[in-house]
Write a protein that holds these residues in place. Sequence first.
Motif, PDB file in Angstrom:
ATOM      1  N   ILE A  54      -2.469  -6.417  -0.250  1.00  0.00           N
ATOM      2  CA  ILE A  54      -2.697  -5.601   0.950  1.00  0.00           C
ATOM      3  C   ILE A  54      -2.423  -4.124   0.669  1.00  0.00           C
ATOM      4  CG2 ILE A  54      -1.971  -5.213   3.345  1.00  0.00           C
ATOM      5  CD1 ILE A  54      -3.756  -7.758   2.717  1.00  0.00           C
ATOM      6  N   PHE A  55      -1.449  -3.829  -0.179  1.00  0.00           N
ATOM      7  CA  PHE A  55      -1.180  -2.431  -0.536  1.00  0.00           C
ATOM      8  C   PHE A  55      -2.416  -1.816  -1.193  1.00  0.00           C
ATOM      9  CE2 PHE A  55       0.154   0.937  -3.394  1.00  0.00           C
ATOM     10  CZ  PHE A  55       0.976   1.711  -2.572  1.00  0.00           C
ATOM     11  N   ASP A  56      -2.990  -2.532  -2.169  1.00  0.00           N
ATOM     12  CA  ASP A  56      -4.165  -2.024  -2.881  1.00  0.00           C
ATOM     13  C   ASP A  56      -5.349  -1.823  -1.937  1.00  0.00           C
ATOM     14  OD1 ASP A  56      -2.672  -2.089  -5.197  1.00  0.00           O
ATOM     15  OD2 ASP A  56      -3.565  -3.939  -5.964  1.00  0.00           O
ATOM     16  N   LYS A  57      -5.511  -2.731  -0.961  1.00  0.00           N
ATOM     17  CA  LYS A  57      -6.613  -2.614  -0.007  1.00  0.00           C
ATOM     18  C   LYS A  57      -6.394  -1.469   0.986  1.00  0.00           C
ATOM     19  CE  LYS A  57      -7.956  -7.466  -0.207  1.00  0.00           C
ATOM     20  NZ  LYS A  57      -7.827  -8.783   0.424  1.00  0.00           N
ATOM     21  N   SER A  58      -5.125  -1.148   1.265  1.00  0.00           N
ATOM     22  CA  SER A  58      -4.798  -0.132   2.275  1.00  0.00           C
ATOM     23  C   SER A  58      -4.721   1.273   1.703  1.00  0.00           C
ATOM     24  CB  SER A  58      -3.446  -0.464   2.929  1.00  0.00           C
ATOM     25  OG  SER A  58      -3.462  -1.745   3.485  1.00  0.00           O
ATOM     26  N   LEU A  59      -4.498   1.380   0.411  1.00  0.00           N
ATOM     27  CA  LEU A  59      -4.179   2.663  -0.214  1.00  0.00           C
ATOM     28  C   LEU A  59      -5.178   3.767   0.103  1.00  0.00           C
ATOM     29  CD1 LEU A  59      -1.985   3.925  -1.908  1.00  0.00           C
ATOM     30  CD2 LEU A  59      -3.229   3.248  -3.958  1.00  0.00           C
ATOM     31  N   GLY A 108      11.141 -15.178  -0.152  1.00  0.00           N
ATOM     32  CA  GLY A 108      11.013 -13.980  -0.962  1.00  0.00           C
ATOM     33  C   GLY A 108      10.329 -12.910  -0.138  1.00  0.00           C
ATOM     34  N   VAL A 109      10.767 -11.683  -0.310  1.00  0.00           N
ATOM     35  CA  VAL A 109      10.180 -10.552   0.400  1.00  0.00           C
ATOM     36  C   VAL A 109       9.886  -9.447  -0.610  1.00  0.00           C
ATOM     37  CG1 VAL A 109      10.504  -8.821   2.208  1.00  0.00           C
ATOM     38  CG2 VAL A 109      11.456 -11.115   2.504  1.00  0.00           C
ATOM     39  N   CYS A 110       8.711  -8.859  -0.481  1.00  0.00           N
ATOM     40  CA  CYS A 110       8.351  -7.700  -1.308  1.00  0.00           C
ATOM     41  C   CYS A 110       7.929  -6.564  -0.389  1.00  0.00           C
ATOM     42  CB  CYS A 110       7.221  -8.052  -2.272  1.00  0.00           C
ATOM     43  SG  CYS A 110       6.722  -6.644  -3.314  1.00  0.00           S
ATOM     44  N   LEU A 111       8.565  -5.426  -0.570  1.00  0.00           N
ATOM     45  CA  LEU A 111       8.252  -4.224   0.197  1.00  0.00           C
ATOM     46  C   LEU A 111       7.620  -3.214  -0.749  1.00  0.00           C
ATOM     47  CD1 LEU A 111      11.740  -3.954   1.929  1.00  0.00           C
ATOM     48  CD2 LEU A 111       9.687  -5.063   2.839  1.00  0.00           C
ATOM     49  N   ILE A 112       6.432  -2.771  -0.419  1.00  0.00           N
ATOM     50  CA  ILE A 112       5.785  -1.707  -1.207  1.00  0.00           C
ATOM     51  C   ILE A 112       5.531  -0.552  -0.259  1.00  0.00           C
ATOM     52  CG2 ILE A 112       3.912  -1.052  -2.754  1.00  0.00           C
ATOM     53  CD1 ILE A 112       3.453  -3.997  -3.342  1.00  0.00           C
ATOM     54  N   GLN A 113       6.118   0.576  -0.609  1.00  0.00           N
ATOM     55  CA  GLN A 113       6.075   1.737   0.283  1.00  0.00           C
ATOM     56  C   GLN A 113       5.384   2.908  -0.404  1.00  0.00           C
ATOM     57  OE1 GLN A 113       9.790   4.207   1.433  1.00  0.00           O
ATOM     58  NE2 GLN A 113       9.496   2.733   3.109  1.00  0.00           N
ATOM     59  N   MET A 114       4.513   3.546   0.341  1.00  0.00           N
ATOM     60  CA  MET A 114       3.881   4.785  -0.110  1.00  0.00           C
ATOM     61  C   MET A 114       4.469   5.895   0.732  1.00  0.00           C
ATOM     62  SD  MET A 114       1.765   5.402  -2.465  1.00  0.00           S
ATOM     63  CE  MET A 114       1.087   6.892  -3.139  1.00  0.00           C
ATOM     64  N   LYS A 115       5.191   6.805   0.077  1.00  0.00           N
ATOM     65  CA  LYS A 115       5.849   7.906   0.774  1.00  0.00           C
ATOM     66  C   LYS A 115       5.405   9.194   0.096  1.00  0.00           C
ATOM     67  CE  LYS A 115      10.358   7.874   2.597  1.00  0.00           C
ATOM     68  NZ  LYS A 115      11.779   7.653   2.335  1.00  0.00           N
ATOM     69  N   GLY A 116       4.546   9.941   0.790  1.00  0.00           N
ATOM     70  CA  GLY A 116       3.954  11.114   0.154  1.00  0.00           C
ATOM     71  C   GLY A 116       3.066  10.642  -0.986  1.00  0.00           C
ATOM     72  N   GLU A 117       3.355  11.130  -2.169  1.00  0.00           N
ATOM     73  CA  GLU A 117       2.581  10.731  -3.355  1.00  0.00           C
ATOM     74  C   GLU A 117       3.305   9.663  -4.171  1.00  0.00           C
ATOM     75  OE1 GLU A 117      -0.569  12.011  -4.228  1.00  0.00           O
ATOM     76  OE2 GLU A 117      -0.418  12.732  -2.161  1.00  0.00           O
ATOM     77  N   LYS A 118       4.459   9.215  -3.697  1.00  0.00           N
ATOM     78  CA  LYS A 118       5.266   8.282  -4.490  1.00  0.00           C
ATOM     79  C   LYS A 118       5.233   6.873  -3.923  1.00  0.00           C
ATOM     80  CE  LYS A 118       8.299  11.521  -6.643  1.00  0.00           C
ATOM     81  NZ  LYS A 118       9.613  11.856  -7.090  1.00  0.00           N
TER      82      LYS A 118
END
Length: 194
Positions: A54-59, A108-118
Amino acid sequence: MKYILASASPRRKELLAQAGFTFDVCPSGAEERIEGESPAKIVEGLAALKARDIFDKSLGSMTEDFTVIGADTVVAYQGEILGKPTDQEEALAMLSMLADRTHQVYTGVCLIQMKGEKKYTRTFHVCTQVTFYPVSREELLSYIRTGDPMDKAGSYGIQGPFAVHIKEIQGDYNNVVGLPIAKLYHELREMEEI
């Protein structure tokens, strides 16, 4: 911060909403591949797979900072993972095995966060011990006929009619429902401070 839950689980949606989160639901369609030898590593891997999908699809489409929450729950007994039953016979076999015994529920939980450019990633798991009372075959069959066990790991839901057979739990109750919401909250709070 925008939150995206990479799961269609109504129980996870309910727990996030109860905790006061505002979020979008975008279930992952990634093919689940079991990797790892322990239940803990397997649920972390599955949660990460869903979150990355979902991260890759949302980026490309997001214009604000966002966090994807991926989660996966398994039931384990003596190191063996018990998934969702394929039919009523398998549900009966699982529940008969767990009756009058203690098993583990891992989320299990995985959090992937996009904050600014990081991009930041955190992956963790929570384990809860669950003990059932002795349960008769007739009681198990009556429960199975409700249809409740058919979409649940280990063939039962702690928050439904099977609750009358739960003798005790050690650990996070919400983890057994499908999302360790308190641990999730504190992990997200730490990420906000990065």
